[in-house]
Design an enzyme around this catalytic site. Structure first.
Site, PDB file in Angstrom:
ATOM      1  N   ARG A 105       6.515  39.519   8.587  1.00 24.86           N
ATOM      2  CA  ARG A 105       6.807  38.179   8.062  1.00 24.86           C
ATOM      3  C   ARG A 105       7.292  37.292   9.205  1.00 24.86           C
ATOM      4  NH1 ARG A 105      11.143  38.483   3.522  1.00 24.86           N
ATOM      5  NH2 ARG A 105       9.400  39.621   2.573  1.00 24.86           N
ATOM      6  N   HIS A 150      11.600  42.201   8.017  1.00 31.26           N
ATOM      7  CA  HIS A 150      10.145  42.063   8.048  1.00 31.26           C
ATOM      8  C   HIS A 150       9.667  41.431   9.354  1.00 31.26           C
ATOM      9  CE1 HIS A 150       8.775  43.040   3.889  1.00 31.26           C
ATOM     10  NE2 HIS A 150      10.001  42.686   3.542  1.00 31.26           N
ATOM     11  N   ASP A 157       6.615  45.629   1.935  1.00 36.56           N
ATOM     12  CA  ASP A 157       6.860  45.709   0.495  1.00 36.56           C
ATOM     13  C   ASP A 157       5.598  46.284  -0.143  1.00 36.56           C
ATOM     14  OD1 ASP A 157       9.313  44.427   0.872  1.00 36.56           O
ATOM     15  OD2 ASP A 157       8.415  42.440   0.635  1.00 36.56           O
ATOM     16  N   GLU A 239      16.004  47.066  -3.373  1.00 38.32           N
ATOM     17  CA  GLU A 239      14.632  46.686  -3.714  1.00 38.32           C
ATOM     18  C   GLU A 239      13.752  47.929  -3.702  1.00 38.32           C
ATOM     19  OE1 GLU A 239      13.557  43.787  -0.771  1.00 38.32           O
ATOM     20  OE2 GLU A 239      14.799  42.219  -1.648  1.00 38.32           O
ATOM     21  N   HIS A 242      10.787  47.951  -1.036  1.00 37.20           N
ATOM     22  CA  HIS A 242      11.050  47.585   0.361  1.00 37.20           C
ATOM     23  C   HIS A 242      11.313  48.833   1.207  1.00 37.20           C
ATOM     24  CE1 HIS A 242      13.211  44.722   3.287  1.00 37.20           C
ATOM     25  NE2 HIS A 242      13.481  45.927   3.751  1.00 37.20           N
TER      26      HIS A 242
END
Length: 268
Positions: A105, A150, A157, A239, A242
């Site tokens: 990301r 990320h 994910d 999460e 994740h």
């Protein structure tokens, strides 16, 4: 004299440009047009892993395409991609496939999330992704942060899909939304197995070991986690989707090259 003045002016302009660049780039982020050679497109390592990248499109918690996602592509550090391939090889024999929602990301995408979180009027996707959380608490409760693992390239994910994989129905902006923690039949019709919540669900039910998650949903979460920890991944407890490959290639660096084939062209 004129030549010296011109040179001095050019130096001053270059210095100002560098200072402006530094001010616009978060500390620790490496803003580059291309990825280092340690990054690869996951598809070049394992084309069988399903990719349903959410942030280049509207079906995510912001309600729109996110900065830096020029193409729907999973980019990862090479060791992380190879580890996913090892997990996928075993899962295919068991009748399942991994499916990734997000991988590397860019920092500019994280900055986009921060701007969105600071906008109290941007509530278009609240009914699905954070129905029980007041948007003003997204930072306090840890759902949004100014840095993301990320951006270091070894975090992704993902979920599991039972084979043969059915297509996921396209999301249409403005369609009625259901809470991400609703029963699977009522949630957005993702083709993954039932994990108890959808992806990016800002709710404590998304915590991997939340005691309210039982039965098949608990079995499915444990199956995903055990499949990935066996090849070197560590789950984020808040999460279920994740995971980070350890050891990270870049444990202290945050990158800002765009998610695009051109960023990793020639990397194998």
């Amino acid at each position: 004299m004129t030549r010296l003045t011109t040179a001095a002016r050019s130096l001053a302009l270059a210095t100002a440009a560098l200072l402006a660049f530094a001010a616009a780039t978060p500390a620790g982020a490496q803003q580059e047009p291309r990825a280092p050679r340690d990054f690869v497109a996951l598809r070049s390592v394992d084309p069988t892993i399903i990719q349903e990248m959410r942030y280049p499109y509207e079906h995510n918690f912001t309600g729109g395409p996110v900065d830096g996602y020029d193409q729907p592509l999973c980019v990862l550090t090479r060791p992380a991609a190879r580890a996913l391939h090892r997990a996928q090889t075993k899962l295919l024999r068991q009748g399942y496939s991994l499916k990734v929602y997000d991988c590397y990301r860019p920092q500019r995408a994280v900055d986009n999330f921060v701007r969105w979180a600071d906008d109290p009027q941007a509530l278009a996707m609240k009914a699905e992704f954070y129905p029980r959380v007041d948007k003003s608490r997204l930072f306090t409760d840890g759902y949004i942060a100014e840095k993301s693992g990320h951006s270091r390239g070894s975090t992704m994910d993902l979920t599991l899909v039972k084979l043969p994989a059915l297509p996921t129905r396209p999301y249409h902006p403005g369609q009625p939304l259901a809470p991400c923690y609703a029963p699977k039949a009522q949630r957005f019709p993702d083709n993954s197995i039932d994990m108890g919540t959808g992806f990016d669900c800002f709710d404590t039910l998304a915590h991997t070991d939340d005691p309210r998650i039982e039965g098949v949903q608990r079995t499915n979460r444990d199956f995903l986690r055990s499949s990935l920890t066996a090849v070197g991944f560590v789950n984020l407890p808040e999460e279920w989707w994740h995971f980070t490959y350890q050891p990270e290639v870049f444990p202290d660096r945050y990158f800002d090259f765009p998610v695009a084939w051109r960023s990793v062209a020639g990397h194998h």
